[in-house]
Design a protein around this motif. Sequence first.
Motif, PDB file in Angstrom:
ATOM      1  N   HIS A 117       0.823  -1.208   0.000  1.00 31.10           N
ATOM      2  CA  HIS A 117       0.000   0.000   0.000  1.00 31.10           C
ATOM      3  C   HIS A 117       0.860   1.263   0.000  1.00 31.10           C
ATOM      4  CE1 HIS A 117      -3.422   2.566   0.802  1.00 31.10           C
ATOM      5  NE2 HIS A 117      -2.892   2.967   1.944  1.00 31.10           N
ATOM      6  N   LEU A 118       0.645   2.095  -1.005  1.00 34.10           N
ATOM      7  CA  LEU A 118       1.289   3.408  -1.169  1.00 34.10           C
ATOM      8  C   LEU A 118       2.822   3.370  -1.200  1.00 34.10           C
ATOM      9  CD1 LEU A 118      -1.058   5.660   1.007  1.00 34.10           C
ATOM     10  CD2 LEU A 118      -1.124   5.299  -1.472  1.00 34.10           C
ATOM     11  N   GLU A 119       3.401   2.227  -1.578  1.00 30.47           N
ATOM     12  CA  GLU A 119       4.848   2.129  -1.748  1.00 30.47           C
ATOM     13  C   GLU A 119       5.162   2.024  -3.234  1.00 30.47           C
ATOM     14  OE1 GLU A 119       7.062  -0.719   0.540  1.00 30.47           O
ATOM     15  OE2 GLU A 119       5.749  -0.462   2.272  1.00 30.47           O
ATOM     16  N   THR A 120       6.217   2.719  -3.652  1.00 32.45           N
ATOM     17  CA  THR A 120       6.625   2.687  -5.050  1.00 32.45           C
ATOM     18  C   THR A 120       7.456   1.437  -5.319  1.00 32.45           C
ATOM     19  OG1 THR A 120       6.627   5.101  -5.126  1.00 32.45           O
ATOM     20  CG2 THR A 120       7.875   3.954  -6.839  1.00 32.45           C
ATOM     21  N   ILE A 121       7.055   0.695  -6.359  1.00 34.12           N
ATOM     22  CA  ILE A 121       7.736  -0.528  -6.767  1.00 34.12           C
ATOM     23  C   ILE A 121       8.117  -0.378  -8.241  1.00 34.12           C
ATOM     24  CG2 ILE A 121       7.453  -3.038  -7.112  1.00 34.12           C
ATOM     25  CD1 ILE A 121       7.365  -2.242  -4.177  1.00 34.12           C
ATOM     26  N   HIS A 122       9.318  -0.841  -8.594  1.00 33.12           N
ATOM     27  CA  HIS A 122       9.748  -0.838  -9.993  1.00 33.12           C
ATOM     28  C   HIS A 122       9.720  -2.260 -10.522  1.00 33.12           C
ATOM     29  CE1 HIS A 122      11.503   2.968  -8.506  1.00 33.12           C
ATOM     30  NE2 HIS A 122      11.122   3.393  -9.702  1.00 33.12           N
ATOM     31  N   ILE A 123       9.170  -2.405 -11.733  1.00 30.87           N
ATOM     32  CA  ILE A 123       9.184  -3.721 -12.377  1.00 30.87           C
ATOM     33  C   ILE A 123       9.781  -3.594 -13.768  1.00 30.87           C
ATOM     34  CG2 ILE A 123       7.214  -4.621 -11.089  1.00 30.87           C
ATOM     35  CD1 ILE A 123       5.577  -4.200 -13.701  1.00 30.87           C
ATOM     36  N   GLY A 124      10.302  -4.701 -14.255  1.00 29.73           N
ATOM     37  CA  GLY A 124      10.890  -4.737 -15.589  1.00 29.73           C
ATOM     38  C   GLY A 124      11.634  -6.041 -15.781  1.00 29.73           C
ATOM     39  N   ARG A 125      12.655  -5.994 -16.614  1.00 32.71           N
ATOM     40  CA  ARG A 125      13.449  -7.198 -16.880  1.00 32.71           C
ATOM     41  C   ARG A 125      14.188  -7.606 -15.610  1.00 32.71           C
ATOM     42  NH1 ARG A 125      16.977  -5.187 -20.571  1.00 32.71           N
ATOM     43  NH2 ARG A 125      18.727  -5.137 -19.148  1.00 32.71           N
ATOM     44  N   GLY A 126      14.089  -8.886 -15.248  1.00 34.70           N
ATOM     45  CA  GLY A 126      14.786  -9.353 -14.050  1.00 34.70           C
ATOM     46  C   GLY A 126      14.234 -10.666 -13.539  1.00 34.70           C
ATOM     47  N   PRO A 127      14.835 -11.158 -12.456  1.00 37.03           N
ATOM     48  CA  PRO A 127      14.449 -12.468 -11.924  1.00 37.03           C
ATOM     49  C   PRO A 127      13.033 -12.494 -11.330  1.00 37.03           C
ATOM     50  CG  PRO A 127      16.091 -11.436 -10.513  1.00 37.03           C
ATOM     51  CD  PRO A 127      15.961 -10.577 -11.730  1.00 37.03           C
ATOM     52  N   GLU A 128      12.549 -11.382 -10.808  1.00 33.17           N
ATOM     53  CA  GLU A 128      11.228 -11.378 -10.194  1.00 33.17           C
ATOM     54  C   GLU A 128      10.120 -11.572 -11.236  1.00 33.17           C
ATOM     55  OE1 GLU A 128       9.084  -9.047  -6.581  1.00 33.17           O
ATOM     56  OE2 GLU A 128      10.121  -7.795  -8.041  1.00 33.17           O
ATOM     57  N   THR A 129      10.256 -10.928 -12.398  1.00 28.85           N
ATOM     58  CA  THR A 129       9.252 -11.050 -13.464  1.00 28.85           C
ATOM     59  C   THR A 129       9.606 -12.141 -14.470  1.00 28.85           C
ATOM     60  OG1 THR A 129      10.375  -9.423 -14.842  1.00 28.85           O
ATOM     61  CG2 THR A 129       8.643  -8.605 -13.353  1.00 28.85           C
ATOM     62  N   LYS A 130      10.854 -12.608 -14.430  1.00 26.79           N
ATOM     63  CA  LYS A 130      11.371 -13.607 -15.368  1.00 26.79           C
ATOM     64  C   LYS A 130      11.351 -13.099 -16.817  1.00 26.79           C
ATOM     65  CE  LYS A 130      10.498 -17.711 -12.548  1.00 26.79           C
ATOM     66  NZ  LYS A 130      11.083 -17.174 -11.402  1.00 26.79           N
ATOM     67  N   ILE A 131      11.316 -11.790 -16.987  1.00 29.63           N
ATOM     68  CA  ILE A 131      11.407 -11.195 -18.322  1.00 29.63           C
ATOM     69  C   ILE A 131      12.882 -11.064 -18.673  1.00 29.63           C
ATOM     70  CG2 ILE A 131      10.961  -9.141 -19.726  1.00 29.63           C
ATOM     71  CD1 ILE A 131       8.471  -8.645 -17.975  1.00 29.63           C
ATOM     72  N   THR A 132      13.274 -11.594 -19.834  1.00 37.15           N
ATOM     73  CA  THR A 132      14.674 -11.536 -20.284  1.00 37.15           C
ATOM     74  C   THR A 132      14.813 -10.717 -21.567  1.00 37.15           C
ATOM     75  OG1 THR A 132      14.404 -13.618 -21.473  1.00 37.15           O
ATOM     76  CG2 THR A 132      15.268 -13.748 -19.214  1.00 37.15           C
ATOM     77  N   ASP A 133      13.711 -10.224 -22.089  1.00 36.79           N
ATOM     78  CA  ASP A 133      13.679  -9.432 -23.322  1.00 36.79           C
ATOM     79  C   ASP A 133      14.495  -8.149 -23.137  1.00 36.79           C
ATOM     80  OD1 ASP A 133      12.969  -7.892 -25.547  1.00 36.79           O
ATOM     81  OD2 ASP A 133      10.869  -8.507 -25.469  1.00 36.79           O
TER      82      ASP A 133
END
Length: 170
Positions: free
Chosen positions: A20-36
Amino acid sequence: MRICWLVSKDGRHQPIKLPHLETIHIGRGPETKITDKKCSRQQAQLKADCNKGHVMIKQLGSNPTSIDSVELGKDAEGKLKTGVILHIVNGLYPYTVEFSEALENISERSRCNEERSKSDKRRFEKCVNSNVDTMAPKKHKSTDLSKVSSPSSSKTPKEEPTKKESLGHW
């Protein structure tokens, strides 16, 4: 308090908790398993408002992030609600947001429902009122006992009690 989850529609990984109300960054990496390589390591910034039931998203990467097929553009912001599909980059990697109750609130609700099942109105109300800030009581359908038939019951209409049983209305 409700909890927000970022859920991968293609099942690439487990849901990601968005506090709640915390800024999170997502993208390429192990957490999302995106390798593109077209996806930045910090492709998007997310901030969940669990009370209002939405997530604000800001595209940080140079390749497009989209909400329901509408591209955001670099440094543009948008709002995600339940049922809306977020694609992290170039229409790929679909996600949705889901809100659920915190586990501790679910166990509190179970305890309150036990009090309700004991048919003690005062204890149930005390339980609910003590947790009013953390949860809302579930609405339950009332059952008309006169319409419920029991397969083990072999009473004839003459043997039924004349006074109807009532569950009571709270």
